[in-house]
Design a protein around this motif. Structure first.
Motif: not given
Length: 267
Positions: A80-83, A97, A101, A139, A142, A179, A183
């Motif tokens: 998964m993404g995260i910002t 996350v 990940n 980011r 991530y 994606i 995220r």
């Protein structure tokens, strides 16, 4: 005899492209998602697996081994993404996350290694990210999860080498997938000190994904690695500047490299 391949996170994006391409090349492919619904038109078999639930990992791996008698390749792709600004991002979301990940990927490796040891061969490809080679603004979490998985892969590859098992990283750059929609985005808080810069960078990050490479290129790279007798530890798949940025980080002074990144992200 066709190799048996497990691809986690195969319901869309890079994972689906990899699983579809390997199936077309004659591999026996099992893809996974947390809820494999609406997948009857997939060319490969989809099974349930949630990397956050060890019991579903063990059940999925046992199903494949019972059906095929072996498991030759794991493509550890689910993630998964995260910002968000680190100061503004909820710590629970940071932990989530990392659990997906990093620890999720580790749990899948732990589930397949006994069978690979038994059969005295196997390959694990951990899908990381070029972002894992550098701390990027908004980011950072991530990048940290993918960088951690890169290092774990280096360690475990040495631990299992004597059993005939190869463990490698394959790090994609920006690819045209969904994606960005999946995220976790830290909200743009009105009272945040980072509001304007974060908003601008969200748009920039999404444009990078939308203008990214075709996921088929990643699938072809995975196929080539699987068919390499003595694979490397690290592979990068992306545009020239994405891969060159890793080289620049190695050779430039820290402050100079940071300035280049800050200029790119208009900070």
């Amino acid at each position: 005899m066709s190799k048996v391949v497990l691809v986690t996170g195969a319901s869309s994006g890079i994972g689906k492209s990899i699983a579809t391409y390997l199936h077309e090349k004659g591999y026996k492919v099992f893809g996974t998602s947390r809820n494999p619904k609406n997948t009857e038109n997939f060319s490969f078999q989809m099974i349930a697996l949630d990397v956050l639930k060890v019991e579903t990992i063990e059940t999925a791996v046992a199903f494949i081994i019972k059906k095929e008698g072996r498991l030759d390749v794991l493509i550890n792709n689910a993630g998964m993404g995260i910002t968000g600004p680190i100061e503004d991002t909820p710590t629970d979301e940071m932990r989530a996350v990392f659990n997906t990940n990093l620890f999720g990927a580790i749990d899948v490796m732990k589930a397949v290694l006994p069978q690979m040891r038994l059969q005295k061969h196997g390959m694990i490809l951990n899908v990381t990210s070029i972002a894992g080679y550098m701390g990027l603004p908004f980011r950072g979490l991530y990048s940290a999860t993918k960088g951690a998985l890169e290092l774990v892969t280096e360690s475990i590859s040495m631990e299992v080498k004597s059993f005939g098992i190869n463990v490698v990283n394959i790090a994609p750059g920006d690819f045209a997938t969904n994606i960005a929609a999946g995220r976790y985005h830290t909200p743009i808080f009105e009272n945040s000190a980072y509001k304007e810069n974060y908003r601008a960078n969200l748009d920039l990050m999404d444009s990078h994904v939308n203008g990214g490479m075709n996921p088929l290129e990643m699938a072809k790279a995975v196929y080539d690695v699987i068919n390499t007798k003595k694979p490397n530890i690290h592979y990068k798949v992306g545009g020239f500047m994405e891969k060159f940025s890793i080289v620049l980080k190695r050779v430039l002074p820290d402050k100079m490299y940071q300035k280049i990144l800050m200029n790119h992200y208009k900070l």
